[in-house]
Scaffold this motif. Structure first.
Motif, PDB file in Angstrom:
ATOM      1  N   PHE A 207       0.637  -0.937   0.050  1.00 37.29           N
ATOM      2  CA  PHE A 207      -0.095   0.105   0.081  1.00 37.29           C
ATOM      3  C   PHE A 207       1.082   1.643   0.375  1.00 37.29           C
ATOM      4  O   PHE A 207       1.319   1.666   0.884  1.00 37.29           O
ATOM      5  N   PRO A 208       2.119   1.827  -1.256  1.00 37.00           N
ATOM      6  CA  PRO A 208       2.005   2.263  -1.262  1.00 37.00           C
ATOM      7  C   PRO A 208       2.059   4.088  -0.880  1.00 37.00           C
ATOM      8  O   PRO A 208       2.318   5.140  -0.407  1.00 37.00           O
ATOM      9  N   ASN A 209       0.508   3.711  -1.324  1.00 39.81           N
ATOM     10  CA  ASN A 209      -0.199   5.131  -0.934  1.00 39.81           C
ATOM     11  C   ASN A 209      -0.100   5.855   0.387  1.00 39.81           C
ATOM     12  O   ASN A 209      -0.149   7.149   0.655  1.00 39.81           O
ATOM     13  N   LEU A 210      -0.365   4.963   1.237  1.00 40.36           N
ATOM     14  CA  LEU A 210      -0.244   5.285   2.817  1.00 40.36           C
ATOM     15  C   LEU A 210       0.730   5.872   3.118  1.00 40.36           C
ATOM     16  O   LEU A 210       0.347   7.338   3.910  1.00 40.36           O
ATOM     17  N   SER A 211       1.900   5.999   2.833  1.00 41.98           N
ATOM     18  CA  SER A 211       3.093   6.707   2.965  1.00 41.98           C
ATOM     19  C   SER A 211       3.090   7.991   1.902  1.00 41.98           C
ATOM     20  O   SER A 211       3.770   9.163   2.605  1.00 41.98           O
ATOM     21  N   ARG A 212       2.669   7.519   0.578  1.00 44.37           N
ATOM     22  CA  ARG A 212       3.194   8.690  -0.438  1.00 44.37           C
ATOM     23  C   ARG A 212       1.864  10.277   0.655  1.00 44.37           C
ATOM     24  O   ARG A 212       2.261  10.978  -0.402  1.00 44.37           O
ATOM     25  N   THR A 213       0.719   9.428   1.196  1.00 40.02           N
ATOM     26  CA  THR A 213      -0.117  10.477   1.312  1.00 40.02           C
ATOM     27  C   THR A 213      -0.130  11.034   3.099  1.00 40.02           C
ATOM     28  O   THR A 213      -0.570  12.263   3.096  1.00 40.02           O
ATOM     29  N   GLY A 214       0.287   9.986   3.252  1.00 37.56           N
ATOM     30  CA  GLY A 214       0.224   9.596   5.295  1.00 37.56           C
ATOM     31  C   GLY A 214       1.654  10.392   5.723  1.00 37.56           C
ATOM     32  O   GLY A 214       1.717  10.400   6.666  1.00 37.56           O
TER      33      GLY A 214
END
Lengths: 527, 527
Positions: free
Chosen positions: B142-149
């Motif tokens: 889930f790369p979006n977790l760190s990309r957005t978080g």
């Protein structure tokens, strides 16, 4: 797990590059001013002042730190004439007190701290240079004091070190005021000059330490003439003593033990001289030391104790208020002390609410946000709140000092522990009284702490969040960068002092940052 | 001025180079052992273990720091066979918890902190890697977790970073346990996975933050099946999750608002399922997550809350006790929790008295000395004081952790703030229960903090005094020395684990330092 009062998780937007302390007048446009480093010219209308010339030289790499220059390296330059800034300080005495006796602070750390002070428009370094624990000041007249009283021969300030600190401070608009603590707090003198010290007695025995109350051998014997000849010689010795504070709080309990219960010589002397309390003994000592200051023409600054004890003080004496009822129910409130001292005609410096070594954890909740408790506590202080004196008396409130006693502080933690806490004090002393919205200020200060990080200062966080890729430990951190660090004890050349008003000019724009400075005040562009 | 409780001004003599934590058995002669660096040979009877081989390699410059080698470079070598040392730990779980979400901690700082942990025989790094404030963990699934978080793309832990930390820890005998905090503390998930989160309601309105109580959007909606499929995938993803703690404290007030007062879908579901409190909702969530841990065969560690709420826990679950009546009168005492949990058959880790982020100022007075309050508070904890369970139950007290929540901590102050405070916890968890004289220990710890300074760790002072010419800011300081610092995020090679007992042999002497180690325990010579 963790029970926490929650911050607004993403924070309020803070003005980009907000200036800290807040200026007296500032107009900010919403336009962004992009600066290419080689287009920035800093200029001054004062030609004869080395402080200005060297500051201009120094600030180029500060504005564009070596590894971070790319941040500002944008192609467009926008000039916007609506942007104006006029500034001057509210109080003239804006200080930080460091204690170099409980732990030694290397010259490199002191100089770095002077840099941060200048970034916060602070202009007084009160140097509590000796105390019970050690005597690092290397006196040329009495070299045995540091030879026997310093922790080791490496833990000393040589005359060259002292000159180095004074010059480094001068170029940053900072005055150095040394503090030789007497008649108490003199344990570190005992090996070089045992004849000056009288021991503490308890239960009929000499040399008794009572933990939590007194050390076994910690104060001058006020009856010894050599106390006064030594102080006279020491205070005349060195250019460091252009201002000084020769008198400190007395360990009253020890004094009483000495005077009343144990030392027959002092008891007899008191009877002969009709002195019936330790206060009288203190008065006798203080008067003699203050006479010395009259003769060598310096301005004495005294901790408030001698004033509490009704010692007659020379005109112009500055009283440093450190007591408050919140520390000890026997004390009055600092506001009452300020009122009384100023109304009696004394000049006053406030320190009571700014003992920044008293760390505490936690937050202060309001309806709309949660603030760092320490920041809130220091920022909310208003020196003139409740002041009832005349306008004339009000002018005698000269300013204040953040005091960092060094029981648990040395080079490992000084910078992080002091900054940005002392920045809260700096804005209180510089900016208008109306700049007092702590909820707004916390976000501006958060921006300022990032600025300090970019200048190599490990100022600690006051809010959850982040600064940028230059945080400590990241590849672009400036904290260990040679540009912002000094070799231990390397002296700089000495020059003369001629501070005055100056202006900075940016590029080809018409923006002038003008400030009116009345003593040793320094301007830092809020980049 | 300064009202202070006085230390013994020159302190008690402390044993030179006292070992910290205190070993189980040690005999010290009064002779001094002088070592010439090139005469020191460190040997091991274990040939196949890279942990030992690399430690031996690593320790040569640690014993003789580059700029300080001269200190040990004395001409005489005295070998004295009376000197013996046998050692093993009292508790198997001796940890430090760092929080990398409230502020980001660069890998270089985490690695340096692992070094200090090994110098203190601590063997668990509990990595509280994500929370409301940010999601720095870069998930491959889930790369979006760190990309957005994450705060910024620079504030992330890449898979290479995580491997680097795990390997650095492994070579120092330290286990890494990641902590993914759910179902509360998930505000940083919201941008990548808004469908997992339910908002907090107040006064009939959604998305309401109540400062000091809750954020506006901070927890999983336990009714969403995707919550569980996501957690399942995340917990299986990476080698980091060999141990984990998927469950954290719930923000009960928000949960009540969601369940009872506002979200009609949840309210209806609770009615349909006969669940009449937020506790029931939490139980529902916890059971599903614990089922996931059963399926992927890891040992769950839970903050005590799920146990408080009577959630049925899988055998082998470890309960981390963090509550105490001193924090909140609604809580029991940590000693009572320890008793109860161990007697119910659970394994237990103690953290309540070791929340080292709660800084406080001051001293603790006894008749004979004055101690640093924080040191005293952490050192005086005895996990088994008042324990009433069986010997079998006693064995289920696995150890403890010093927890450093990062509201006011980042790279600027982490090392100074944590050390040597966590060293007090380390001795409590390593040494025999009889090693409990804090007046003696404070002087040994003062020696140990100087040792840490010599190894480039800016551990802060706990007593007045000094270390030597290697203090921070002095020319010989090791704190910025490349020998003791890491580049940010540079990975090391990965190898396999085979820890076991080992011995160190010094020079030609017959001195063997033998220790019996039962998991990931590491020995540090007390030089």
């Amino acid at each position: 797990m963790f029970i926490e009062a929650k911050y607004p998780l993403e924070g309020k937007p803070s003005p980009p590059n907000a200036v800290w302390p807040h200026p007296q007048q500032i107009t900010i446009s919403n336009d962004v001013l992009y600066i290419r480093p080689h287009d920035l010219k800093i200029d001054s209308n004062i030609r004869s002042c080395d402080i200005i010339a060297k500051a201009i030289q120094r600030y180029e790499p500060i504005f564009f730190p070596p590894k971070l220059a790319m941040i500002y390296h944008r192609p467009v330059v926008v000039i916007n004439d609506s942007v104006t800034l006029v500034d001057s300080p509210r109080f003239q005495h804006r200080g930080v007190m460091l204690d170099t006796a409980r732990h030694f602070l290397p010259v490199s750390i002191i100089k770095k701290n002077l840099d941060v002070m200048s970034y916060n428009k602070l202009n007084v370094f009160h140097w509590h240079i000796v105390d019970d624990q050690s005597f690092p000041f290397q006196s040329t007249t009495f070299p045995n004091l540091s030879r026997t009283g310093a922790f080791t021969p490496d833990h000393v300030y040589t005359p060259a070190d002292v000159s180095d600190v004074i010059e480094h401070a001068r170029l940053r608009g900072i005055r150095v005021i040394p503090d030789i603590d007497t008649p108490g707090h003199t344990y570190s003198w005992r090996k070089a000059m045992p004849e000056l010290i009288t021991v503490c007695w308890a239960n009929g025995k000499p040399n008794q330490a009572i933990y939590g109350v007194q050390g076994e051998m910690e104060m001058f014997n006020p009856l010894k003439p050599r106390v006064y000849s030594t102080m006279d010689a020491l205070l005349r010795e060195n250019s460091i003593f252009s201002n000084f504070r020769p008198i400190a709080k007395v360990w009253t309990k020890c004094m009483i033990n000495v005077a009343r219960l144990s030392n027959p010589a002092i008891t007899q002397w008191m009877i002969d001289n009709n002195i019936n309390s330790s206060v009288g003994l203190h008065t006798f000592y203080a008067n003699r030391i203050l006479n010395i200051t009259r003769n060598i023409d310096v301005t004495p600054i005294v901790w408030q104790d001698v004033w509490d004890e009704k010692v007659e003080l020379p005109p112009g004496t500055i009283i440093q208020v450190w007591k408050d009822s919140s520390d000890n129910s026997a004390f009055g409130s600092w506001a009452a002390y300020l009122n009384q001292a100023a109304n009696e005609g004394y000049n006053v410096i406030l320190s009571s609410p700014w003992y920044v070594n008293y760390i505490s954890y936690g937050k202060y909740n309001t309806n709309t946000s949660v603030m760092n408790l320490e920041f809130f506590k220091y920022y909310e202080v208003e020196p003139l709140r409740g002041f009832t004196g005349s306008d004339e008396a009000k002018k005698r409130i000269l300013g204040g000092e953040a005091c960092l006693w060094a029981e648990f502080v040395d080079g490992t933690n000084l910078l992080a522990r002091l900054w940005p806490k002392a920045s809260a004090v700096a804005e209180r002393l510089w900016s208008a009284a109306s700049v007092n919205n702590s909820e707004d200020a916390q976000f501006r200060l958060d921006v300022h702490r990032c600025r300090l990080l970019r200048r190599g200062i490990p100022a600690q966080p006051i809010l959850n969040g982040y600064c940028g890729n230059y945080e400590v430990g990241m590849a672009r951190s400036m904290v260990n960068d040679p540009a912002f660090n000094y070799e231990d004890g390397s002296p700089t050349e000495s020059t003369t002092i001629d501070p005055s008003a100056f202006a900075l000019r940016i590029g080809n724009s018409k923006i002038y940052y003008v400030l009116y400075i009345n003593s040793f005040i320094f301007f830092v562009l809020g980049l």
